[in-house]
Design a protein around this motif. Structure first.
Motif, short mmCIF file in Angstrom:
data_model
loop_
_atom_site.label_atom_id
_atom_site.label_comp_id
_atom_site.label_asym_id
_atom_site.label_seq_id
_atom_site.Cartn_x
_atom_site.Cartn_y
_atom_site.Cartn_z
N ASN A 87 0.77 -1.24 0.00
CA ASN A 87 0.00 0.00 0.00
C ASN A 87 0.81 1.29 0.00
O ASN A 87 0.22 2.37 -0.10
CB ASN A 87 -0.97 -0.01 1.19
N MET A 88 2.13 1.22 0.06
CA MET A 88 2.92 2.45 0.00
C MET A 88 2.63 3.27 -1.26
O MET A 88 2.57 4.50 -1.18
CB MET A 88 4.41 2.14 0.13
N PRO A 89 2.42 2.67 -2.43
CA PRO A 89 2.12 3.48 -3.62
C PRO A 89 0.84 4.31 -3.50
O PRO A 89 0.66 5.26 -4.26
CB PRO A 89 1.99 2.44 -4.74
N ALA A 90 -0.04 3.96 -2.56
CA ALA A 90 -1.28 4.72 -2.39
C ALA A 90 -1.06 6.01 -1.61
O ALA A 90 -1.94 6.87 -1.58
CB ALA A 90 -2.33 3.87 -1.68
N PHE A 91 0.11 6.13 -0.98
CA PHE A 91 0.40 7.33 -0.19
C PHE A 91 1.53 8.11 -0.87
O PHE A 91 2.70 7.83 -0.66
CB PHE A 91 0.82 6.94 1.23
N THR A 92 1.17 9.07 -1.69
CA THR A 92 2.17 9.87 -2.38
C THR A 92 1.88 11.35 -2.17
O THR A 92 0.72 11.77 -2.17
CB THR A 92 2.20 9.58 -3.89
N ALA A 93 2.96 12.11 -1.97
CA ALA A 93 2.86 13.56 -1.78
C ALA A 93 1.90 13.92 -0.65
O ALA A 93 1.20 14.93 -0.71
CB ALA A 93 2.43 14.24 -3.08
N GLY A 94 1.86 13.07 0.38
CA GLY A 94 1.01 13.35 1.54
C GLY A 94 -0.46 13.11 1.31
O GLY A 94 -1.28 13.41 2.18
N LEU A 95 -0.84 12.60 0.16
CA LEU A 95 -2.26 12.37 -0.15
C LEU A 95 -2.52 10.88 -0.33
O LEU A 95 -1.69 10.13 -0.84
CB LEU A 95 -2.65 13.11 -1.44
N LEU A 96 -3.71 10.46 0.10
CA LEU A 96 -4.13 9.07 -0.07
C LEU A 96 -4.85 8.92 -1.40
O LEU A 96 -5.86 9.59 -1.65
CB LEU A 96 -5.05 8.65 1.08
N GLN A 97 -4.33 8.07 -2.26
CA GLN A 97 -4.98 7.77 -3.53
C GLN A 97 -5.80 6.50 -3.35
O GLN A 97 -5.28 5.39 -3.41
CB GLN A 97 -3.94 7.60 -4.63
N LYS A 98 -7.08 6.69 -3.09
CA LYS A 98 -7.95 5.58 -2.70
C LYS A 98 -8.05 4.48 -3.75
O LYS A 98 -8.20 3.31 -3.43
CB LYS A 98 -9.34 6.14 -2.35
N GLU A 99 -7.94 4.84 -5.02
CA GLU A 99 -8.03 3.84 -6.08
C GLU A 99 -6.84 2.89 -6.07
O GLU A 99 -6.90 1.79 -6.64
CB GLU A 99 -8.16 4.50 -7.46
N LYS A 100 -5.73 3.27 -5.42
CA LYS A 100 -4.56 2.40 -5.33
C LYS A 100 -4.49 1.63 -4.01
O LYS A 100 -3.60 0.81 -3.81
CB LYS A 100 -3.27 3.23 -5.47
N LEU A 101 -5.42 1.90 -3.11
CA LEU A 101 -5.41 1.28 -1.79
C LEU A 101 -5.99 -0.13 -1.86
O LEU A 101 -7.09 -0.33 -2.38
CB LEU A 101 -6.22 2.14 -0.82
N LEU A 102 -5.25 -1.10 -1.33
CA LEU A 102 -5.74 -2.48 -1.25
C LEU A 102 -5.88 -2.83 0.23
O LEU A 102 -4.90 -3.15 0.89
CB LEU A 102 -4.78 -3.45 -1.95
N LEU A 103 -7.09 -2.74 0.74
CA LEU A 103 -7.31 -2.98 2.16
C LEU A 103 -7.28 -4.45 2.51
O LEU A 103 -6.91 -4.83 3.62
CB LEU A 103 -8.64 -2.35 2.60
N ILE A 104 -7.70 -5.31 1.57
CA ILE A 104 -7.70 -6.76 1.81
C ILE A 104 -7.18 -7.45 0.55
O ILE A 104 -7.65 -7.15 -0.55
CB ILE A 104 -9.11 -7.26 2.16
N PRO A 105 -6.21 -8.35 0.68
CA PRO A 105 -5.68 -9.05 -0.49
C PRO A 105 -6.57 -10.24 -0.87
O PRO A 105 -7.33 -10.74 -0.05
CB PRO A 105 -4.31 -9.54 -0.01
N GLU A 106 -6.43 -10.70 -2.09
CA GLU A 106 -7.24 -11.84 -2.55
C GLU A 106 -6.85 -13.12 -1.84
O GLU A 106 -5.68 -13.39 -1.61
CB GLU A 106 -7.06 -12.04 -4.06
N ASN A 107 -7.88 -13.88 -1.47
CA ASN A 107 -7.66 -15.21 -0.91
C ASN A 107 -8.63 -16.19 -1.58
O ASN A 107 -9.60 -16.64 -0.99
CB ASN A 107 -7.86 -15.20 0.61
#
Length: 199
Positions: A87-107
Motif C-alpha cells: 500500500n505504499m504506492p497509495a500514499f504519495t505527496a502526503g495524499l491518499l490515492q484511494k483507487e490504489k489502496l488495497l485494504l484486503i488481499p485476494e484469498n
C-alpha cells in the motif's frame, strides 16, 4: 555485543547483524551508508513509509491480523510488512490515492466489476455474476468497508449474495466505501467504490 540465547546469536558483530526469525538463525550485512539521506527522493520515501505505517497501525486487529497474516504466512512474512509494501504506492505527496489502496488481499475468491448509480433512495450497486466458477459462488456474501474522514474503518456485513447482483446502500457524505466478497475462510480483494453523493 552479541548474545547467545539457546545457542543462537542475536546482535551485531562488526558489519554483520545476527538475528533469529521463526526459530532459525539468520544474518545480514549492515546496510551501506546513504550518500545523501536528505535527498528529495529519500525524504519522499520516508514520508510515504511513515504515512502508510501510521495508517496500518490503526488496522492491526480489524484487517491485518485476520486478512493479511494468513496470506503473508505463505511467503514467510508478517501481514503488517506485506500491507506496508503493497500500500505504499497509495500514499504519495502526503495524499491518499484511494483507487490504489488495497485494504484486503485476494484469498481465492474473484472480485466483480461494480456499476454505481445514484438514485432517490441512495446508492445502487450492481455487478455481474460469473457462474460455473469456483472463485465465484452464488452464496458469496458482499461485505463493505466504510472509511470515515479520520481514517477509522467499519466493517459492515450486507447479507447481499453474489447471485442477487444488486445492493442499495445509504452513502453519507465524506465516507469512502470498499467492497469484497466472503465465503467462510475465503475472500476476494477489496474494490474501491467511488460513490457520488449530492452536495
Amino acid at each position: 555485543m552479541a548474545k547467545l540465547p539457546n545457542l543462537q546469536i542475536s546482535g551485531r558483530m562488526g558489519n554483520i547483524i545476527f538475528y533469529v526469525r521463526n526459530g532459525k538463525q539468520c544474518m545480514r550485512a549492515m546496510p551501506q551508508k546513504v550518500k545523501n539521506p536528505k535527498s528529495t527522493k529519500q525524504s519522499s520515501r520516508r514520508s510515504q513509509f511513515g504515512a502508510t505505517a501510521k495508517f496500518a497501525s490503526s488496522l492491526l486487529s480489524v484487517l491485518i491480523h485476520p486478512y493479511w497474516n494468513p496470506i503473508a504466512k505463505k511467503e514467510d512474512r508478517s501481514g503488517y510488512n506485506l500491507f506496508l509494501t503493497t500500500n505504499m504506492p497509495a500514499f504519495t505527496a502526503g495524499l491518499l490515492q484511494k483507487e490504489k489502496l488495497l485494504l484486503i488481499p485476494e484469498n481465492e475468491l474473484k472480485q466483480e466489476q461494480f456499476i454505481i448509480s445514484q438514485t432517490d433512495m441512495g446508492i445502487q450497486l450492481t455487478w455481474s455474476y460469473t457462474q460455473n466458477n469456483k472463485k465465484a459462488d452464488p452464496n458469496d456474501e458482499l461485505t463493505l468497508l466504510i472509511m470515515s474522514p479520520n481514517g477509522a474503518l467499519e466493517i459492515r456485513q450486507t447479507q447481499a449474495k453474489r447471485s442477487e447482483q444488486e445492493l442499495m446502500i445509504e452513502a453519507p457524505k465524506e465516507q469512502e466505501y470498499f467492497a469484497f466478497w466472503e465465503r467462510g475462510t475465503l475472500w476476494s480483494e477489496t474494490c474501491w467504490l467511488p460513490l457520488q453523493s449530492d452536495n
